[in-house]
Motif scaffolding. Structure first.
Motif, mmCIF file in Angstrom:
data_model
loop_
_atom_site.group_PDB
_atom_site.id
_atom_site.type_symbol
_atom_site.label_atom_id
_atom_site.label_comp_id
_atom_site.label_asym_id
_atom_site.label_seq_id
_atom_site.Cartn_x
_atom_site.Cartn_y
_atom_site.Cartn_z
ATOM 1 N N ASN A 168 65.602 0.280 160.642
ATOM 2 C CA ASN A 168 66.776 0.324 159.765
ATOM 3 C C ASN A 168 67.606 1.574 160.039
ATOM 4 O OD1 ASN A 168 67.858 1.594 157.002
ATOM 5 N ND2 ASN A 168 67.845 -0.623 156.730
ATOM 6 N N GLY A 183 63.922 -2.891 141.645
ATOM 7 C CA GLY A 183 63.112 -3.044 140.440
ATOM 8 C C GLY A 183 61.884 -3.917 140.605
ATOM 9 N N GLY A 218 60.809 -0.764 147.609
ATOM 10 C CA GLY A 218 60.827 0.620 148.069
ATOM 11 C C GLY A 218 59.986 1.516 147.181
ATOM 12 N N THR A 219 60.435 1.666 145.927
ATOM 13 C CA THR A 219 59.746 2.564 144.992
ATOM 14 C C THR A 219 58.251 2.253 144.904
ATOM 15 O OG1 THR A 219 61.791 2.847 143.752
ATOM 16 C CG2 THR A 219 59.766 3.400 142.605
HETATM 17 C C1 LIG Z 1 63.258 6.973 148.822
HETATM 18 C C2 LIG Z 1 64.099 5.790 149.233
HETATM 19 C C3 LIG Z 1 64.739 5.802 150.460
HETATM 20 C C4 LIG Z 1 65.501 4.690 150.865
HETATM 21 N N1 LIG Z 1 66.051 4.692 152.120
HETATM 22 C C5 LIG Z 1 66.653 3.562 152.572
HETATM 23 C C6 LIG Z 1 67.083 3.458 153.929
HETATM 24 O O1 LIG Z 1 66.907 4.380 154.731
HETATM 25 N N2 LIG Z 1 67.693 2.320 154.311
HETATM 26 C C7 LIG Z 1 67.875 1.253 153.463
HETATM 27 O O2 LIG Z 1 68.426 0.234 153.873
HETATM 28 N N3 LIG Z 1 67.477 1.325 152.178
HETATM 29 C C8 LIG Z 1 66.859 2.443 151.724
HETATM 30 N N4 LIG Z 1 66.403 2.488 150.421
HETATM 31 C C9 LIG Z 1 66.666 1.340 149.518
HETATM 32 C C10 LIG Z 1 65.644 0.232 149.712
HETATM 33 O O3 LIG Z 1 65.912 -0.464 150.898
HETATM 34 C C11 LIG Z 1 65.680 -0.795 148.557
HETATM 35 O O4 LIG Z 1 66.969 -1.278 148.368
HETATM 36 C C12 LIG Z 1 65.171 -0.241 147.244
HETATM 37 O O5 LIG Z 1 64.066 0.610 147.425
HETATM 38 C C13 LIG Z 1 64.771 -1.400 146.337
HETATM 39 O O6 LIG Z 1 64.578 -0.981 145.028
HETATM 40 P P1 LIG Z 1 63.185 -0.400 144.459
HETATM 41 O O7 LIG Z 1 63.160 1.028 144.907
HETATM 42 O O8 LIG Z 1 63.323 -0.564 143.009
HETATM 43 O O9 LIG Z 1 62.088 -1.204 145.080
HETATM 44 C C14 LIG Z 1 65.647 3.582 150.001
HETATM 45 C C15 LIG Z 1 64.998 3.588 148.759
HETATM 46 C C16 LIG Z 1 64.234 4.667 148.370
HETATM 47 C C17 LIG Z 1 63.523 4.601 147.038
#
Ligand SMILES: Cc1cc2nc3c(=O)[nH]c(=O)nc-3n(C[C@H](O)[C@H](O)[C@H](O)COP(=O)(O)O)c2cc1C
Length: 369
Positions: A76, A231, A252-253
């Motif tokens: 990514n 979420g 992600g989280t």
């Molecule tokens: C610490 C962190 C770093 C992230 N870095 C990226 C990234 O480099 N590229 C990307 O497309 N999304 C990134 N995201 C967003 C995630 O792809 C995703 O949309 C998100 O984590 C989903 O929500 P959630 O954290 O509630 O699971 C990041 C999210 C977090 C929490």
């Protein structure tokens, strides 16, 4: 690696996944090659967040994953911001930069920092990183923050990559589909980290929640696969995403406190202590709106309406504050990305987490039958 019937969405089948689960790329040192390897081996799609890496470091991470797993994985990057034009994100107006510097002064004073010399340009490395991706040819390429050029997309397609763009509204999803994305990741406003929003660029970002965004994108883009993000922390969330018509869930989280995450100890502690109302969307850390812990820095800058430089310039301005806050163990001043589901986070290994997610999804679906 075939999973049960509910798990075999067309997207999971196309990518050869046992589970319709994607470990979100988390650039900046949260996701790691070890995380991607463990997730891939457990039947999910692991991702490398390459946006902040130097090209050779990205190549090394890609090769490290490939050495340990023959499963498909994703790389990514961030779509490039316009570079170089006067007043653009990479060469912001000097008066705006000065105001953004002024807004950081109280924190620098508190941390005992002198005002740093700033670069004249704030570019990103997209072209050099893309060249590495094109040489290394991962099965999946995903991106956020906008549209890619036609040339980049066709080169990625020629390299055999399956293409996943990020949308936070239906209009963004339609634009990505028109540009040639194979699937769209629907990022709801619950999500941790940066918002992927790109239409419009300068206004407060659209904050459509996952529950509202996913079915609207599914309807607008059918038959293009939609991936739900934001979420989702356990199997109940994955079952809900599938019920909305998503073909996979991107988390992600949920992975930030796993054994394989490189999340620093202070950040882990902040996540462990978080409540559902403990996050905020702020652009004061990087110049781009992102969801993170509503700590003192985020709240004070919001209350003051502090001046901000555009991304990635603001990120460069905040860099020394961040380093000093980390060294001085000051979580009240640190950029601690977190999604609204953080209180549901677990301290597990990635393989155990995927196994739990699959089992819980199965159970949630069974309860509904
Ligand atoms: C610490 C962190 C770093 C992230 N870095 C990226 C990234 O480099 N590229 C990307 O497309 N999304 C990134 N995201 C967003 C995630 O792809 C995703 O949309 C998100 O984590 C989903 O929500 P959630 O954290 O509630 O699971 C990041 C999210 C977090 C929490």
């Amino acid at each position: 690696m075939i999973g049960p019937r509910w798990a075999q969405t067309p997207l999971a089948a196309r990518l050869g996944l046992r589970w319709p689960i994607i470990q979100a790329p988390m650039a900046g040192g949260t996701s790691t090659p070890e995380m991607a390897i463990a997730c891939c081996e457990a039947g999910a799609l692991g991702s490398i967040g390459g946006a902040y890496l130097a090209p050779e470091a990205l190549r090394a991470q890609l090769r490290a994953v490939r050495e340990k797993t023959s499963r498909p994985f994703a790389v990514n990057l961030f779509a490039p911001e316009p570079v170089g034009a006067p007043g653009s994100a990479s060469a912001p107006d000097p008066a705006q930069l000065a105001r953004a510097q002024d807004a950081l002064r109280p924190f620098r004073e508190e941390l005992g920092l002198a005002e740093p010399q700033l670069p004249e340009r704030f570019g990103n490395n997209f072209e050099a990183l893309l060249a590495v991706v094109l040489e290394e040819r991962p099965a999946v390429f995903s991106w956020t923050f906008g549209l890619l050029s036609e040339g980049a997309l066709s080169a990625l397609r020629d390299a055999g990559c399956y293409l996943i763009g990020t949308a936070t509204t239906v209009a963004e999803g339609v634009a990505l589909a028109r540009a040639g994305a194979d699937a769209v990741c629907a990022q709801g406003s619950e999500a941790g980290g940066h918002r992927g929003s790109f239409l419009p660029l300068d206004n407060f970002p659209p904050l459509v929640g996952t529950l509202a965004l996913v079915p609207q994108l599914v309807d607008a883009l059918a038959p293009l696969p939609v991936i739900a993000a934001g979420g989702i922390m356990d199997g109940r969330g994955i079952a809900a995403a599938l019920a909305l018509g998503a073909q996979a869930a991107q988390l992600g989280t949920a992975f930030m406190r796993t054994a394989e995450a490189a999340t620093p100890e202070l950040h882990r502690a902040a996540l462990a202590a978080l409540r559902d109302d403990g996050t905020i969307i702020t652009h004061h850390f990087t110049g781009r709106y992102a969801r993170g812990v509503a700590n003192r820095f985020a709240l004070e800058q919001a209350r003051r309406g502090a001046a901000v430089a555009p991304f990635p310039a603001q990120q460069a301005l905040y860099k020394d504050v961040r380093a000093a806050a980390l060294a001085q163990r000051r979580p009240d001043l640190l950029q601690h990305w977190a999604g609204q589901g953080a209180p549901l986070g677990r301290e597990l290994g990635c393989a155990e987490l995927i196994e739990a997610l699959a089992r819980e999804t199965e159970e949630a679906l069974a309860r509904l039958r």
